[in-house]
Design a protein around this motif. Structure first.
Motif, mmCIF file in Angstrom:
data_model
loop_
_atom_site.group_PDB
_atom_site.id
_atom_site.type_symbol
_atom_site.label_atom_id
_atom_site.label_comp_id
_atom_site.label_asym_id
_atom_site.label_seq_id
_atom_site.Cartn_x
_atom_site.Cartn_y
_atom_site.Cartn_z
ATOM 1 N N UNK A 103 0.841 -1.191 0.000
ATOM 2 C CA UNK A 103 0.000 0.000 0.000
ATOM 3 C C UNK A 103 0.870 1.232 0.000
ATOM 4 N N UNK A 104 0.426 2.255 -0.726
ATOM 5 C CA UNK A 104 1.182 3.496 -0.782
ATOM 6 C C UNK A 104 0.989 4.283 0.494
ATOM 7 N N UNK A 105 2.042 4.890 0.950
ATOM 8 C CA UNK A 105 1.984 5.800 2.076
ATOM 9 C C UNK A 105 2.651 7.102 1.658
ATOM 10 N N UNK A 106 2.521 8.139 2.456
ATOM 11 C CA UNK A 106 3.131 9.407 2.083
ATOM 12 C C UNK A 106 3.087 10.399 3.204
ATOM 13 N N UNK B 73 7.395 1.922 -1.585
ATOM 14 C CA UNK B 73 6.940 3.306 -1.398
ATOM 15 C C UNK B 73 7.265 3.743 0.020
ATOM 16 N N UNK B 74 7.836 4.937 0.145
ATOM 17 C CA UNK B 74 8.161 5.488 1.458
ATOM 18 C C UNK B 74 7.675 6.924 1.539
ATOM 19 N N UNK B 75 7.353 7.400 2.734
ATOM 20 C CA UNK B 75 6.987 8.811 2.897
ATOM 21 C C UNK B 75 8.185 9.711 2.682
ATOM 22 N N UNK B 76 7.931 10.897 2.185
ATOM 23 C CA UNK B 76 8.975 11.895 2.018
ATOM 24 C C UNK B 76 8.373 13.260 2.315
ATOM 25 N N UNK C 211 7.906 8.826 -2.306
ATOM 26 C CA UNK C 211 9.093 8.439 -3.051
ATOM 27 C C UNK C 211 9.069 6.928 -3.204
ATOM 28 N N UNK C 212 9.640 6.449 -4.303
ATOM 29 C CA UNK C 212 9.565 5.025 -4.601
ATOM 30 C C UNK C 212 10.872 4.548 -5.194
ATOM 31 N N UNK D 110 12.258 7.249 -7.838
ATOM 32 C CA UNK D 110 11.494 8.413 -8.251
ATOM 33 C C UNK D 110 10.742 9.047 -7.110
ATOM 34 N N UNK D 111 10.117 10.150 -7.426
ATOM 35 C CA UNK D 111 9.349 10.908 -6.451
ATOM 36 C C UNK D 111 8.091 11.438 -7.123
ATOM 37 N N UNK D 112 6.973 11.382 -6.422
ATOM 38 C CA UNK D 112 5.698 11.876 -6.943
ATOM 39 C C UNK D 112 5.066 12.799 -5.913
#
Length: 231
Positions: free
Chosen positions: A3-6, A60-63, A77-78, A90-92
């Motif tokens: 799951x994506x986190x941010x 996926x990691x928080x940034x 960021x991934x 990368x970074x989104x």
């Protein structure tokens, strides 16, 4: 599947502002995660990002969300990972301005940076920038997504080492910087989960991974990609 986190911010700036944001909103009397002060469309867009399920090779990691480009931002960021090696990263960043933005022609904007190492021969291909840009637009189209005002750059960089570093092999890197306005759906909310999935498709493609499923059969992997980098 992960799951994506941010991370949230009450302001947003350029992709190179690495130390903006604090993991939550502190403005307007909001609680730690800012949920009481966030506009409903932005909250829904962020919830969709957090709920996205991604292929297992992508971590996926928080940034910290950068500042100053929009009142609200959410950042991820991934890295495409093979064992203990990174194939690409990368970074989104999701930007939101409830009042709209003339340059965006909308209230949301997605901004990205994607990087991967290449063999020098591949980096020298004169068609590489056009091909990499088509990977981004193709990843969005493959999931039926439309976007407005797309813009970006594709940069090739090479490093050659001399003197005490002369034993290191030459290194080449591709870098894609881009932004686009996602189409807003019901309630003014874009399908950010699908946009994140498309971005991960691009990241995987740049890393040289095979297509994730039958629906991605048109994806062409990157030939002559430099070997994975140790983490």
């Amino acid at each position: 599947m992960a799951a994506a986190q941010g991370r949230l911010s009450d302001g947003a700036g350029g992709m190179d502002e690495a130390n903006g944001g604090n993991g939550g909103l502190g403005a307007n009397g909001a609680d730690r995660d800012g949920s009481r002060s966030l506009p409903l469309p932005f909250r829904a867009a962020v919830d969709a990002l957090r709920a996205a399920r991604l292929r297992p090779q992508i971590e996926i990691d928080p940034t910290p969300a950068p500042k100053k480009l929009a009142p609200f931002a959410y950042a991820l960021e991934a890295a495409v990972v093979d064992g203990d090696q990174d194939l690409a990263d990368g970074r989104l960043v999701l930007l939101h301005d409830p009042d709209g933005h003339d340059a965006w022609r909308g209230t949301f904007r997605l901004v990205t940076l994607v990087r991967a190492e290449l063999e020098p021969e591949m980096a020298a291909d004169p068609l590489l920038p056009e091909v990499c840009w088509s990977w981004l637009t193709g990843a969005l189209q493959a999931r039926g997504l439309t976007c407005g005002e797309p813009s970006g750059t594709v940069t090739r960089a090479s490093s050659h080492y001399f003197g005490g570093l002369a034993e290191r092999p030459a290194a080449s890197q591709i870098e894609i910087r881009a932004s686009w306005t996602p189409r807003e759906g019901l309630g003014g909310v874009p399908d950010t989960g699908a946009h994140l999935a498309s971005w991960c498709d691009l990241l995987a493609q740049v890393a040289g991974l095979p297509p994730a499923g039958p629906g991605d059969a048109s994806v062409v992997t990157l030939p002559q990609r430099r070997g994975p980098q140790s983490r």
